[in-house]
Design a protein around this motif. Structure first.
Motif, short mmCIF file in Angstrom:
data_model
loop_
_atom_site.label_atom_id
_atom_site.label_comp_id
_atom_site.label_asym_id
_atom_site.label_seq_id
_atom_site.Cartn_x
_atom_site.Cartn_y
_atom_site.Cartn_z
N LEU A 47 -24.79 -2.33 -48.00
CA LEU A 47 -23.53 -3.02 -47.68
C LEU A 47 -23.23 -4.07 -48.74
CD1 LEU A 47 -24.12 -3.58 -43.88
CD2 LEU A 47 -22.58 -1.94 -44.93
N LYS A 48 -22.03 -4.60 -48.64
CA LYS A 48 -21.63 -5.67 -49.56
C LYS A 48 -22.65 -6.81 -49.49
CE LYS A 48 -17.61 -8.50 -50.63
NZ LYS A 48 -17.65 -9.80 -50.00
N SER A 49 -23.17 -7.05 -48.29
CA SER A 49 -24.13 -8.14 -48.09
C SER A 49 -25.52 -7.78 -48.58
CB SER A 49 -24.20 -8.46 -46.61
OG SER A 49 -24.71 -7.33 -45.93
N PHE A 50 -25.68 -6.64 -49.19
CA PHE A 50 -26.97 -6.11 -49.65
C PHE A 50 -27.84 -5.60 -48.50
CE2 PHE A 50 -25.86 -8.69 -53.34
CZ PHE A 50 -26.09 -7.79 -54.35
N ALA A 51 -27.38 -5.74 -47.28
CA ALA A 51 -28.15 -5.17 -46.18
C ALA A 51 -28.16 -3.65 -46.36
CB ALA A 51 -27.51 -5.53 -44.86
N LYS A 52 -29.26 -3.04 -45.98
CA LYS A 52 -29.38 -1.59 -46.21
C LYS A 52 -29.38 -0.82 -44.91
CE LYS A 52 -31.71 -1.61 -50.62
NZ LYS A 52 -33.04 -1.82 -51.14
N GLN A 53 -28.78 0.34 -44.95
CA GLN A 53 -28.85 1.27 -43.83
C GLN A 53 -29.42 2.57 -44.38
OE1 GLN A 53 -24.71 1.77 -42.93
NE2 GLN A 53 -24.80 0.20 -41.33
N ALA A 54 -30.22 3.24 -43.58
CA ALA A 54 -30.75 4.51 -44.07
C ALA A 54 -30.99 5.47 -42.92
CB ALA A 54 -32.06 4.27 -44.82
N ILE A 55 -30.81 6.73 -43.22
CA ILE A 55 -31.15 7.78 -42.25
C ILE A 55 -32.08 8.75 -42.96
CG2 ILE A 55 -30.29 9.82 -41.04
CD1 ILE A 55 -27.84 8.36 -40.29
N THR A 56 -33.20 9.03 -42.32
CA THR A 56 -34.12 10.03 -42.88
C THR A 56 -34.10 11.24 -41.97
OG1 THR A 56 -35.52 8.31 -43.78
CG2 THR A 56 -36.49 10.49 -43.59
N SER A 57 -33.91 12.40 -42.55
CA SER A 57 -33.94 13.59 -41.71
C SER A 57 -34.74 14.68 -42.39
CB SER A 57 -32.52 14.07 -41.41
OG SER A 57 -31.79 14.12 -42.60
N GLU A 58 -35.17 15.62 -41.59
CA GLU A 58 -36.00 16.70 -42.10
C GLU A 58 -35.08 17.82 -42.58
OE1 GLU A 58 -39.09 17.83 -39.42
OE2 GLU A 58 -39.56 19.62 -40.58
N LEU A 59 -35.37 18.31 -43.77
CA LEU A 59 -34.62 19.46 -44.27
C LEU A 59 -35.11 20.71 -43.54
CD1 LEU A 59 -34.87 18.27 -47.93
CD2 LEU A 59 -32.72 18.63 -46.74
N PRO A 60 -34.25 21.72 -43.41
CA PRO A 60 -34.66 22.90 -42.62
C PRO A 60 -35.92 23.56 -43.17
CG PRO A 60 -32.44 23.18 -43.55
CD PRO A 60 -32.87 21.80 -43.89
N TYR A 61 -36.13 23.46 -44.46
CA TYR A 61 -37.37 23.95 -45.07
C TYR A 61 -37.52 23.22 -46.40
CZ TYR A 61 -33.73 26.94 -47.04
OH TYR A 61 -32.57 27.40 -47.61
N PRO A 62 -38.72 23.19 -46.98
CA PRO A 62 -38.90 22.49 -48.25
C PRO A 62 -37.98 23.09 -49.31
CG PRO A 62 -41.02 23.10 -47.32
CD PRO A 62 -39.98 23.81 -46.52
N THR A 63 -37.20 22.26 -49.96
CA THR A 63 -36.18 22.82 -50.83
C THR A 63 -35.81 21.89 -51.97
OG1 THR A 63 -34.01 23.86 -50.85
CG2 THR A 63 -34.23 21.89 -49.52
N ALA A 64 -35.16 22.46 -53.00
CA ALA A 64 -34.58 21.67 -54.08
C ALA A 64 -33.09 22.01 -54.16
CB ALA A 64 -35.27 22.01 -55.39
N ASP A 65 -32.58 22.71 -53.20
CA ASP A 65 -31.24 23.26 -53.24
C ASP A 65 -30.18 22.17 -53.07
OD1 ASP A 65 -28.93 24.67 -52.96
OD2 ASP A 65 -29.62 25.95 -51.32
N TYR A 66 -29.33 22.05 -54.08
CA TYR A 66 -28.26 21.05 -54.04
C TYR A 66 -27.41 21.18 -52.78
CZ TYR A 66 -23.43 19.67 -54.53
OH TYR A 66 -22.20 19.17 -54.27
N PHE A 67 -27.10 22.41 -52.40
CA PHE A 67 -26.17 22.62 -51.30
C PHE A 67 -26.73 22.06 -49.99
CE2 PHE A 67 -25.00 25.67 -54.50
CZ PHE A 67 -23.63 25.52 -54.55
N LEU A 68 -28.03 22.20 -49.82
CA LEU A 68 -28.65 21.65 -48.61
C LEU A 68 -28.69 20.12 -48.66
CD1 LEU A 68 -31.73 23.85 -47.74
CD2 LEU A 68 -29.85 23.24 -46.26
N LEU A 69 -29.06 19.60 -49.83
CA LEU A 69 -29.15 18.14 -49.97
C LEU A 69 -27.78 17.52 -49.75
CD1 LEU A 69 -31.38 17.90 -53.19
CD2 LEU A 69 -32.11 17.72 -50.82
N ALA A 70 -26.74 18.14 -50.34
CA ALA A 70 -25.39 17.59 -50.24
C ALA A 70 -24.90 17.63 -48.79
CB ALA A 70 -24.44 18.37 -51.14
#
Lengths: 369, 412
Positions: B296-319
């Motif tokens: 945020l503008k205040s430098f506070a951070k927000q984050a979401i971590t989620s599991e990918l459907p399978y281990p991947t390097a695929d841009y389309f999944l990451l996006a």
């Protein structure tokens, strides 16, 4: 006197039966112990790791005035002591001030005990449970046909075991680690209500050790989240894996291209090729052409192995790679003389079956080499 | 029975305020002056000398706040290439003592010490002191060394006596050592876990080790029981000398403006997804989890971590995952200044090792990777951003290109 006089072999046998699940490093000290309960002439032995419990009993007829007593004592230590005593030794056990004195000839051992009432027994009460019956040798064979395909410490925790399905008069066992899947089924004596449970890896491993090749009855009872398996005076009570096993039917393919092979011929060819396959990826190539199957492998040091097997194959050519261990597992664990490889394209799985027997199916995914 | 003293010996070598020490190496004139090293964008503090720490300056603090706290300090821009060179020198010294050295990060490493007493004909304390002296003389920075039976204990030991200290925790001293540290000093126990453990009366390291494995497992899961064994002197994590896989790969940057426009943030995330996918593909690795964060503008951070459907390097999944996380986090009333993606759960790409239950997905991924490879090749040949995804075009405006292509060094 807890036990007045008993042959060490007689006492050793039930200990050996239950000791398999006692782990060296235990969060609760009492889990390293075996519970020995004496009621009259009967001696019960129980061990548990909180997931599985194994219980068995023997008759101690030497007792002049049987009393009801119980204790828990370090399973591995007692087992070890009995094991190294001279053959045919007579052993006496006595409880004195919370310690167990083991005497055999001129040897004396003094072991600490923990109170039997603290021993965490898994609830053995099975209410309104379903129960199936089959022969011990039959279950042993079925488990042997699939257990090697179980996953090991996979994050998909529901793969770390064997799926057991009762459907009508059919019993099906399925195991998979995501790269290969082994399926087997057998007929039961009658129709049963539908049940599905995943037995944990450790329970399967114990069963393989304890089941014997005989025609004695074995019963499997299903309750809410546990199963109880009874055979040869042994009772295994196990939690089941709470999870959804993947849809195995969906990944068992049906193909039109078939290749029949002598099991030992292909097994041995693969064993030879495996020597020079990449140690980490274990890839072998199968190149199928008219009347010939070529098995080849190479490793990172550019060493190569190649072998040709004559076949009576007429059909599309195929060039496909596999983890050789997966193929060897399937071929090693069936007893048939002939096996049939059925396949689609090089990116699709291969199905291994035994002709004239649709009770065994083994599916292996290919790898690109 | 007391535990044996050295069933296993691992040393943890940790450089003392590494970046700041590196700067002092080439700027001897700054000796005795508090030094803070800023992130390349000169936005926040990434390292500081001990005197600056005493003034209350913490890692991650904005430069603005730090200047207020300590106007007399010297603030220097970070030079990660230079720090990397000093790091290489540091590790080459460590390798002279034991061939089994794991480069855990730019400024810390683990060493397998088993059997070294015979080689150097010295007890562990003297070997550790020699390591410290050698690094100081030959590299110029100081390090703290902890030696104990497990990685976790060694790491806690090196932290115990900083800077430039040696701490040896032999098997029979583990309990005594743990009594003196709090659970917060255990690597992997943060504020949340600390608060949870507190509710069960687990406050000191010794409480943690004495608690039942079962309880720890229930509270913290597998990671907790692993730590429990480590603290009880049973090694779970080994020293892995081969250049290990990175723990995380991140592509993050300031957006160069403070914006409340979701499409702009999305474009930045898409751009990061593209770069992240490229980095993963280049290293032939895959990610299992994706963290999407917004600052945020205040430098506070927000984050979401989620599991990918399978281990991947695929841009389309990451996006896709990044877009979904943005939808969940974005607040129209807020203004944002930075965003980024952090991939974790890194594993070697199992080329062509197909999974029975994800055949369709894996086939699609293969197609995507082929496309992406072509795209990266084009960009390598004709310059970056010659060809990119439309969704990131919103960035193309003047001065809006992402400027900072270094991987984030600290993911708090």
């Amino acid at each position: 006197m807890f036990i007045e006089k008993i042959e060490k072999e007689v006492l050793l046998k039930p200990l050996q039966t239950v000791i398999g699940i006692v782990e060296r490093k235990q969060p609760l000290p009492i889990l390293s112990n075996v519970l020995i309960e004496k009621t009259g002439h009967l001696l019960h032995f129980v061990a548990t790791d909180l997931e599985i419990q194994i219980a068995t009993q023997i008759n101690d007829t030497n007792q002049a005035e049987p009393t009801d007593e119980s204790l828990t004592v370090a399973a591995k230590k007692l087992h070890e002591i009995l094991r190294v005593l001279p053959e045919g030794s007579k052993v006496a056990l006595e409880i004195q001030e919370n310690r167990l004195h083991v005497k055999a000839g001129k040897s004396k051992f003094n072991l600490q005990t923990l109170p039997a009432r603290d021993f965490p027994k898994i609830l053995e009460h099975f209410e309104q449970s379903e129960k199936i019956q089959l022969k011990q040798a039959q279950l042993k064979k079925l488990i042997g046909l699939v257990q090697y395909a179980m996953a090991q410490q996979d994050i998909r925790y529901y793969l770390n075991g064997v799926l057991l399905v009762v459907e009508g008069a059919n019993l099906k066992l399925v195991a998979t680690d995501g790269h290969r899947l082994a399926f087997t089924s057998a007929k039961l004596d009658k129709e049963y209500p539908k049940t599905e449970v995943i037995l944990p890896r450790k329970t399967i491993v114990e069963l393989v050790k304890l089941l014997e090749e005989n025609d004695e009855e074995i019963s499997v009872e299903f309750a809410e989240n546990r199963v109880r398996i009874n055979f040869s005076g042994i009772t295994i009570t196990s939690k089941v894996i709470d999870g959804k096993f993947p849809d195995y039917d969906r990944v068992i393919p049906s193909y039109t291209n078939h290749l029949a092979l002598d099991r030992l011929v292909i097994l041995q060819a693969l064993q030879r090729a495996a020597i020079l396959s990449n140690e980490k990826f274990r890839g072998v190539r199968l190149i199928l052409t008219e009347k010939n199957l070529r098995v080849s492998s190479s490793n990172s040091e550019q060493e190569e192995a190649q072998e040709d097997i004559e076949t009576d194959y007429h059909g599309v050519a195929l060039d496909i790679g596999f983890n050789v261990n997966y193929l060897l597992d399937g071929l090693n664990n069936t007893a048939a003389d002939t096996v049939v490889f059925s396949f689609g394209d090089p990116n699709s799985s291969i199905l291994i079956t035994v002709p004239g027997n649709d009770e065994f199916k083994y599916v292996v995914m290919p790898m690109r080499i | 029975m007391p535990p044996p003293d050295w069933p296993n010996a691992i040393a943890h070598v940790d450089a003392d305020c590494f970046y700041a020490s590196c700067e002092l190496l080439r700027r001897p004139d700054l000796k005795n002056i508090p030094v803070c090293v800023m992130s390349s964008q000169d936005a926040c503090i990434v390292a500081k000398t001990y005197d600056a720490r005493e003034a209350g300056i913490t890692t991650g603090m904005t430069v603005w706040d730090a200047r207020k706290l300590m106007p007399g300090a010297t603030f220097l821009p970070a030079d990660f290439r230079y720090y990397g060179q000093i790091s290489d020198k540091l590790f080459s010294v460590l390798r002279r003592f034991s061939p089994a050295v794991e480069e855990y990060s730019i400024d810390e490493g683990f060493m397998d010490m088993n059997g070294l007493r015979a080689l150097h004909r010295k007890p562990y304390r003297q070997i550790a002191d020699n390591i410290r002296e050698a690094v100081h003389q030959q590299v110029g920075v100081t390090v703290s060394v902890g030696v104990s039976a497990t990685r976790t204990l060694a790491k806690m030991a090196s932290e115990y006596n900083k800077p430039n200290g040696t701490t040896i925790v032999a098997g029979r001293r583990i309990l005594e050592f743990l009594q003196r540290v709090s659970v917060r000093d255990i690597p992997g126990i943060g504020a949340n876990r600390e608060a949870l453990l507190d509710k069960f009366g687990i406050r000191s390291g010794a409480d943690f080790a004495a608690a039942g494995e079962h309880l720890i497992g229930r509270l913290l899961g597998r990671a907790g029981t692993d730590l429990w064994h480590e603290l009880n002197g049973t090694p779970v994590y080994r020293v892995e000398p081969e250049a290990g896989l990175p723990k995380s790969v991140a592509r993050t940057a300031s957006m160069g403006q403070v914006t409340g426009d979701k499409a702009t943030i999305h474009a930045h995330l898409i751009h990061h997804a593209m770069r992240l996918s490229g980095a993963l593909m280049e290293k032939r690795i895959t990610a299992k989890h994706l963290t999407v964060f917004l600052a945020l503008k205040s430098f506070a951070k927000q984050a979401i971590t989620s599991e990918l459907p399978y281990p991947t390097a695929d841009y389309f999944l990451l996006a896709k995952q990044a877009g979904k996380a943005l939808d969940d986090m974005f607040d129209p009333g807020q203004r944002y200044r930075a965003c980024g993606l952090i991939a974790t759960g890194i594993a070697i790409r199992q080329a062509g090792n197909f999974d029975l239950f994800q055949q369709a997905e894996q086939r699609q991924e293969e197609k995507h990777l082929k496309l992406l490879e072509t795209l990266h090749n084009v960009n390598q040949k004709f310059g970056s951003n010659t060809m990119t995804v439309c969704a990131s075009l919103k960035l193309a405006g003047k001065g809006n290109h992402a400027r900072f292509n270094y991987p984030m060094l600290e993911c708090v």
